[in-house]
Design a protein around this motif. Structure first.
Motif, PDB file in Angstrom:
ATOM      1  N   GLU A  72       0.704  -1.193  -0.100  1.00 18.07           N
ATOM      2  CA  GLU A  72       0.145   0.028  -0.050  1.00 18.07           C
ATOM      3  C   GLU A  72       0.940   1.419   0.095  1.00 18.07           C
ATOM      4  OE1 GLU A  72      -0.005  -2.460   2.237  1.00 18.07           O
ATOM      5  OE2 GLU A  72       0.007  -1.494   4.438  1.00 18.07           O
ATOM      6  N   THR A  76      -0.129   4.646  -2.303  1.00 20.06           N
ATOM      7  CA  THR A  76      -0.595   6.008  -1.599  1.00 20.06           C
ATOM      8  C   THR A  76       0.520   6.984  -1.860  1.00 20.06           C
ATOM      9  OG1 THR A  76      -0.005   5.371   0.515  1.00 20.06           O
ATOM     10  CG2 THR A  76      -2.037   4.974   0.476  1.00 20.06           C
ATOM     11  N   GLU A 101      -7.700   2.951   1.078  1.00 24.49           N
ATOM     12  CA  GLU A 101      -6.943   2.400   2.012  1.00 24.49           C
ATOM     13  C   GLU A 101      -6.204   3.251   2.992  1.00 24.49           C
ATOM     14  OE1 GLU A 101      -4.417  -0.934   1.209  1.00 24.49           O
ATOM     15  OE2 GLU A 101      -3.843  -0.909   3.497  1.00 24.49           O
ATOM     16  N   LYS A 104      -8.985   6.082   6.569  1.00 27.64           N
ATOM     17  CA  LYS A 104     -10.081   5.187   6.781  1.00 27.64           C
ATOM     18  C   LYS A 104     -11.250   6.248   7.164  1.00 27.64           C
ATOM     19  CE  LYS A 104      -8.039   1.514   9.621  1.00 27.64           C
ATOM     20  NZ  LYS A 104      -8.078   0.435   8.860  1.00 27.64           N
ATOM     21  N   SER A 107     -12.337   6.897   3.332  1.00 22.91           N
ATOM     22  CA  SER A 107     -13.307   5.567   3.209  1.00 22.91           C
ATOM     23  C   SER A 107     -14.550   5.595   3.838  1.00 22.91           C
ATOM     24  CB  SER A 107     -12.663   4.285   3.110  1.00 22.91           C
ATOM     25  OG  SER A 107     -12.936   3.195   4.203  1.00 22.91           O
ATOM     26  N   LEU A 148      -2.302   4.732   7.651  1.00 28.41           N
ATOM     27  CA  LEU A 148      -1.669   3.298   7.738  1.00 28.41           C
ATOM     28  C   LEU A 148      -0.896   3.056   8.868  1.00 28.41           C
ATOM     29  CD1 LEU A 148      -0.282   3.611   3.900  1.00 28.41           C
ATOM     30  CD2 LEU A 148      -2.512   2.636   4.838  1.00 28.41           C
ATOM     31  N   SER A 195     -12.785 -12.073   3.342  1.00 32.51           N
ATOM     32  CA  SER A 195     -12.068 -11.096   2.530  1.00 32.51           C
ATOM     33  C   SER A 195     -12.734 -11.243   0.939  1.00 32.51           C
ATOM     34  CB  SER A 195     -10.648 -11.240   2.312  1.00 32.51           C
ATOM     35  OG  SER A 195     -10.132 -11.075   3.782  1.00 32.51           O
ATOM     36  N   TYR A 270      -9.625  -4.678  -2.367  1.00 34.18           N
ATOM     37  CA  TYR A 270      -9.691  -5.721  -1.291  1.00 34.18           C
ATOM     38  C   TYR A 270     -10.937  -5.422  -0.404  1.00 34.18           C
ATOM     39  CZ  TYR A 270      -8.378  -8.065   3.136  1.00 34.18           C
ATOM     40  OH  TYR A 270      -8.075  -8.565   4.394  1.00 34.18           O
ATOM     41  N   GLU A 284     -13.412  -2.790   5.942  1.00 33.60           N
ATOM     42  CA  GLU A 284     -12.217  -2.020   5.354  1.00 33.60           C
ATOM     43  C   GLU A 284     -12.066  -2.288   4.159  1.00 33.60           C
ATOM     44  OE1 GLU A 284      -8.247  -2.759   6.448  1.00 33.60           O
ATOM     45  OE2 GLU A 284      -8.502  -4.930   6.309  1.00 33.60           O
ATOM     46  N   PHE A 285     -11.583  -1.096   3.390  1.00 32.64           N
ATOM     47  CA  PHE A 285     -11.266  -1.477   2.183  1.00 32.64           C
ATOM     48  C   PHE A 285      -9.735  -1.472   1.892  1.00 32.64           C
ATOM     49  CE2 PHE A 285     -15.205   0.323   0.608  1.00 32.64           C
ATOM     50  CZ  PHE A 285     -15.871  -0.765  -0.055  1.00 32.64           C
ATOM     51  N   ASN A 286      -8.948  -2.145   1.172  1.00 32.91           N
ATOM     52  CA  ASN A 286      -7.391  -2.185   0.886  1.00 32.91           C
ATOM     53  C   ASN A 286      -7.287  -1.938  -0.488  1.00 32.91           C
ATOM     54  OD1 ASN A 286      -6.587  -2.394   3.756  1.00 32.91           O
ATOM     55  ND2 ASN A 286      -6.854  -4.751   3.353  1.00 32.91           N
ATOM     56  N   ALA A 287      -6.347  -1.189  -0.891  1.00 30.43           N
ATOM     57  CA  ALA A 287      -6.085  -0.673  -2.301  1.00 30.43           C
ATOM     58  C   ALA A 287      -5.109  -1.589  -2.994  1.00 30.43           C
ATOM     59  CB  ALA A 287      -5.585   0.689  -2.126  1.00 30.43           C
TER      60      ALA A 287
END
Ligand code: AMP
Ligand code: GLY
Length: 428
Positions: A72, A76, A101, A104, A107, A148, A195, A270, A284-287
């Motif tokens: 990540e 970012t 991501e 927070k 998002s 992060l 996930s 994600y 959560e979202f992850n990139a």
């Protein structure tokens, strides 16, 4: 095609492993890569993955056709933007899109604005106001550092004291540095986690096979949160109906929302989900790809990963067929004693060759060379992976691999996929 994978963990090893199987892959580089990748990729050291100009320079020098960004932080930092500007294709979102991501608060605000199901929340920059809110709401409640924090900036507080302490630690004592100066406080969601990773070109979004991570350090889902101690795919809780609900209520709307906000999202999205009695909600979202979800999802992918990633980068995912195999995959993470706290490094790892010749798939996560030997170099050291007809068989085979490998103070969870076994289900 010439490909470059950015990163050095188990996720990147799994990505490299799958990319290398493509007939389109003529030459694969990894920056910096790890010893496990050396048989499939040329690992390049001496350049920081956080130095966008240097990474662009490397991609130009090696005439790279596609850069696949694993972690990540470079995303970012805008690495995908820098590559694109230099005319190099990248798989991974722009810096602005990776905010999904990276913040927070961003998002959560986006989900609120577009009606994407998630836990109720408030954002705070003032510790006193945060404490007042927590006292009003009561426990259980969840305190999250905004920025992060390597998957560790989340405290699920089952009582008020823990919640108040977390606020003090994050907002006043700098436990997560700048990441904790702003916190998100969330309603506690009850349910099972899963996930759901997805490929997207910004318009079309295609979910991958679902998976489930074990985030807690110790057996029985006890102990501190980690980056992930093991995974399995598919996740039985993600029935076809549940996947469809997630696609319609979460994946498609968030991709449309990101476009609407002028931050078109391309790469792997994600979605960390909680399967509640009201359906899937976003944790959560992850990139990026999950680690260690990637290690169990990619072995089930039958289509060509290079083709899919190029389609994402070029905006032609709607014309790309993505096929998945049957059966199940399990990954058991072997970690350094002490992780996620302090741990030793430089400890010799024995048995890797034996595990490999016995048919185990071992993805390196935190390893290095020292005096001609492979040694530990991180908290999560290896992911031992097995694919079989059922989760039960995959569990047995993965642990057979684990038993062949040894390093001082190694520890791993002995109950990976226990929930899936309780479902007693497999896709075979
Ligand atoms: P995150 O980094 O946001 O994924 O959070 C880490 C872990 O904390 C998640 O995998 C969940 O187990 C737990 N968690 C986070 N948010 C919530 C929530 N609102 N309710 C219950 N558990 C949560
Ligand atoms: N396994 C959790 C993550 O990659 O964030």
């Amino acid at each position: 095609m010439k490909l470059l994978v950015i990163g050095s963990g188990g996720r990147e090893h799994a990505l490299a492993w799958k990319l290398a199987q493509s007939p389109k892959c003529e030459k694969l580089y990894a920056l910096p890569g790890n010893p496990g990748m050396e048989s499939i990729a040329e690992c390049i050291g001496g350049i920081s993955i956080e130095d966008n100009a240097a990474v662009v320079g490397l991609a130009q020098e090696k005439d790279i056709d596609l850069v696949v960004v694993g972690p990540e932080v470079p995303l970012t930092n805008g690495l995908a933007d820098a590559l694109k500007k230099a005319g190099i294709q990248a798989f991974g979102p722009s810096g602005k899109a990776a905010e999904l991501e990276g913040s927070k608060a961003f998002s959560k605000n986006l989900m609120k604005k577009y009606g994407i199901p998630t836990a109720k929340y408030e954002v705070f920059t003032d510790a006193e106001a945060a404490r007042d809110y927590v006292k009003r709401e009561g426990a259980p409640i969840v305190i999250k550092a905004d920025g992060l924090a390597a998957g560790k900036g989340v405290i699920v507080a089952m009582d008020l004291d823990t919640a108040l302490r977390a606020i003090g630690d994050m907002m006043e004592d700098g436990a997560f540095g700048r990441a904790g100066s702003r916190v998100v406080i969330e309603e506690f969601m009850e349910g099972e986690e899963a996930s759901l990773l997805a490929f997207t070109d910004g318009e079309t979004i295609v979910p991958m096979i679902s998976s489930q991570d074990h985030k807690r350090a110790y057996d029985g889902d006890k102990g501190p949160n980690t980056g992930g101690m093991g995974t399995y795919a598919p996740a039985p809780v993600m029935t076809p109906d549940m996947v469809q609900a997630a696609e319609e209520k979460i994946l498609k709307p968030v991709i449309a929302a990101m476009r609407e906000e002028g931050r078109p999202y391309q790469g792997c999205l994600y979605a960390g989900l909680m399967i509640t009695k009201d359906g899937p909600k976003v944790v959560e979202f992850n990139a990026r790809f999950g680690d260690p979800e990637t290690q169990v999802v990619l072995p089930l992918l039958e289509s060509d990963l290079v083709e899919i990633m190029m389609a994402c980068a070029e905006g032609t995912l709607d014309k790309t067929k993505i096929q998945w195999g049957t059966g199940a995959v399990v990954c058991v993470v072997m970690a350094s004693g002490g992780y996620p706290g302090n741990y030793a490094k430089g400890v010799e790892i024995k048995g890797l060759a034996d595990a490999k010749s016995a048919g185990s798939l071992v993805f390196h996560a935190g390893t290095a060379w020292k005096d001609g030997k492979i040694v530990t170099a991180g908290g999560r050291v290896l992911g031992v992976v097995a694919r079989a007809d059922s989760i039960r068989e995959a569990v047995t085979q993965a642990y057979e691999g684990v038993k062949m490998i040894d390093f001082q103070d190694a520890f791993y969870r002995r109950d990976i996929a226990h929930r899936a076994l309780e479902y007693g289900s497999s896709r075979s």
